[in-house]
Write an enzyme that holds these catalytic residues in place. Structure first.
Site, PDB file in Angstrom:
ATOM      1  N   LYS A  67      84.117  -9.542 -21.465  1.00 60.09           N
ATOM      2  CA  LYS A  67      83.761 -10.020 -22.879  1.00 60.09           C
ATOM      3  C   LYS A  67      83.859  -8.497 -23.637  1.00 60.09           C
ATOM      4  O   LYS A  67      84.326  -8.633 -24.895  1.00 60.09           O
ATOM      5  CB  LYS A  67      82.512 -10.634 -22.956  1.00 60.09           C
ATOM      6  CG  LYS A  67      82.444 -11.815 -22.089  1.00 60.09           C
ATOM      7  CD  LYS A  67      80.949 -12.434 -22.125  1.00 60.09           C
ATOM      8  CE  LYS A  67      79.951 -11.853 -21.736  1.00 60.09           C
ATOM      9  NZ  LYS A  67      80.148 -11.406 -20.109  1.00 60.09           N
ATOM     10  N   GLU A  87      72.270  -5.259 -25.577  1.00 62.71           N
ATOM     11  CA  GLU A  87      73.441  -4.444 -24.821  1.00 62.71           C
ATOM     12  C   GLU A  87      72.901  -3.184 -24.553  1.00 62.71           C
ATOM     13  O   GLU A  87      71.730  -2.685 -24.971  1.00 62.71           O
ATOM     14  CB  GLU A  87      74.558  -4.229 -25.686  1.00 62.71           C
ATOM     15  CG  GLU A  87      75.126  -5.769 -26.041  1.00 62.71           C
ATOM     16  CD  GLU A  87      75.642  -6.406 -24.711  1.00 62.71           C
ATOM     17  OE1 GLU A  87      76.452  -6.099 -23.836  1.00 62.71           O
ATOM     18  OE2 GLU A  87      74.923  -7.540 -24.454  1.00 62.71           O
ATOM     19  N   ARG A  88      73.666  -2.498 -23.473  1.00 58.87           N
ATOM     20  CA  ARG A  88      73.150  -1.325 -22.836  1.00 58.87           C
ATOM     21  C   ARG A  88      73.513  -0.010 -23.839  1.00 58.87           C
ATOM     22  O   ARG A  88      74.520  -0.274 -24.826  1.00 58.87           O
ATOM     23  CB  ARG A  88      74.099  -1.003 -21.650  1.00 58.87           C
ATOM     24  CG  ARG A  88      74.094  -2.223 -20.539  1.00 58.87           C
ATOM     25  CD  ARG A  88      75.153  -1.835 -19.564  1.00 58.87           C
ATOM     26  NE  ARG A  88      75.000  -3.146 -18.481  1.00 58.87           N
ATOM     27  CZ  ARG A  88      75.587  -4.129 -18.638  1.00 58.87           C
ATOM     28  NH1 ARG A  88      76.354  -4.489 -20.076  1.00 58.87           N
ATOM     29  NH2 ARG A  88      75.493  -5.220 -17.838  1.00 58.87           N
TER      30      ARG A  88
END
Length: 479
Positions: free
Chosen positions: A169, A195-196
């Site tokens: 994704k 998110e990271r």
């Protein structure tokens, strides 16, 4: 922050913190002086500037329950909380382009502070009224074969990529940023929700290298931030996009990675607020929270917000309530398949499950529509025969079925594509393919022109001419 400047006025209503439960802070005010729902309360602790919290509930006649949009570690009972009289107002305008902001609109890219007189907008706003909405039927070409053929996007529309962990994704959305931002002349706004930090850093470097950062605003609520920050990151990015649409009259590309993390953060906040969960532990306000976000993404006369979103699918379960709710707001749904990813078919877009309401002969033309239907029909027939092939072998099929299988396998390989953002990992230069070339390639495969070609000659190429050159090279190389 300008929004907190109001809290220093002598007339601002002051209360006291009476309880801190993680990101949830209860503040008691004098009788008759409760701040409104969604109003910001500035908590004046000893860490420099005030801590930003948003009112979510009125517990009684004198107490509000707020959600902090920053880390509350070190916040004590008795801390003064001042009602600002306003919802959170985030910076907007050309100054935020090229910058990396957090959920409350502060730069976190170690760059210069934003000017104090920068224009701001409240991040709570209504969706455009029906009378303001503008219809759009112009196809938004991405240069990615499988998307442009089977799930075309429209300018001013909403598209989402659904997939479990590790199916591509984020890579796909980074490729869409790279290709579409370079092709269209509008503004891009990226919302990184939950998110990271590594992914955000890589994205920042990638955009800087491709020289599109100067036309892009980035808003991040990282995985390690409190749920309140992750919950409101999408609204901050959306407010920036709305400014460029409504006031600058620019077309905007809004990219969101990941909508499921927004839902997850909302579930965490809901639990902290003491609400009883609904199905599978989700917040009872799931539908209204997604609608509040999605319905603001719209076209108005003269300008549009086009949105491309990534949606994590927990345990690959597409019946999950959060996933099903997002589906209902979209124009195009791009489903990523773990089976295709395991076979190395990238992008791992499932051709039979990916759909678009725009795949209509009146919008895309009769030739495109018929080709998409024929491609789907051929691949579906191959899928029906796969179990027989696995049990008995392809030799047991009739001649027409063997031909259909041969062409379906070549179609699936032709719809793979090397990406610009993966060059460092694959060593293959990225390819952008025009829709006309995609249609021509699929037509040639379905008509049997490639029946004698090696399947590998169609794998990870751009158009059919490149595949033809690759096939000739393979023949010269021999077995």
């Amino acid at each position: 922050m300008a929004v907190l400047a109001q809290s220093t006025r002598s007339g601002a209503t002051a209360g006291r913190v009476v309880a801190v439960h993680g990101s949830v802070v209860d503040v008691r005010f004098p009788s008759g002086a409760l701040p409104r729902i969604s109003e910001v309360v500035a908590l004046e602790w000893d860490r420099g500037r005030p801590l930003v919290a948003e009112v979510e509930q009125h517990l009684d006649a004198v107490t509000v329950r707020t959600v902090a949009l920053e880390n509350t570690a070190g916040l004590r009972r008795g801390t003064v909380g001042r009602a600002t009289g306003s919802p959170l107002r985030v910076p907007v305008g050309p100054t935020v382009l090229g910058r990396l902001l957090n959920a409350i609109g502060e730069p976190v890219d170690r760059g210069e502070p934003l000017p104090p007189d920068i224009k701001r907008r409240p991040f709570h706003a209504s969706a455009p009224g029906i009378a303001r909405l503008g219809g759009a039927s112009e196809i938004f070409h991405t240069g990615i074969k499988v998307i442009d053929l089977l799930a075309p996007l429209v300018k001013g529309g909403k598209a989402a990529m659904f997939g479990g962990a590790g199916v591509g994704k984020t890579v796909l959305i980074m490729e869409l940023i790279r290709t579409t931002v370079e092709q269209h002349a509008g503004i891009s706004v990226f919302a990184g929700i939950g998110e990271r930090s590594r992914e955000g850093h890589e994205l920042l470097l990638e955009l800087g290298r491709s020289d599109v950062l100067k036309r892009t605003a980035l808003v991040f609520g990282q995985m390690n931030e409190p749920p309140g920050a992750r919950w409101r990151t999408g609204l901050t990015a959306l407010s920036i996009a709305e400014y460029f649409r409504d006031e600058a009259r620019e077309n905007v590309l809004l990219l969101v990675d990941n909508v499921y993390r927004l839902v997850q953060a909302g579930a965490e906040v809901s639990g902290l607020l003491g609400r009883l969960p609904s199905r599978l532990g989700y917040q009872p306000t799931l539908a209204s929270e997604i609608a509040e976000f999605e319905e603001r993404i719209a076209s108005v006369a003269g300008a549009a917000i086009t949105s491309i979103q990534a949606v994590y699918v927990p345990a690959d379960d597409f019946t999950d309530p959060a996933v099903a709710e997002v589906f209902s707001h979209l124009d195009s749904s791009i489903v990523l398949s773990r089976d295709m990813a395991s076979e190395g078919m990238y992008p791992a877009v499932e051709p039979l499950a990916s759909t678009s309401s725009l795949l209509d002969p009146r919008l895309v033309g009769e030739a495109h529509y018929r080709m998409a239907q024929e491609v789907r029909k051929t691949i579906a027939h191959y899928r029906e025969l796969q179990e027989i092939i696995a049990l008995l072998g392809i030799e047991e099929l009739g001649l027409s079925d063997r031909v259909a299988v041969k062409r379906a396998r070549r179609l699936m390989r032709f719809l793979t594509q090397p990406f610009l953002v993966t060059v460092a990992f694959t060593g293959k230069p990225g390819r952008e393919v025009a829709l006309e070339q995609t249609l021509a390639g699929c037509r040639a495969i379905l008509e049997g022109e490639t029946d004698e070609w090696a399947e590998s000659s169609l794998y990870m190429v751009g158009d059919l001419d490149e595949a033809r050159i690759k096939d000739k090279a393979l023949r010269r190389a021999g077995p």
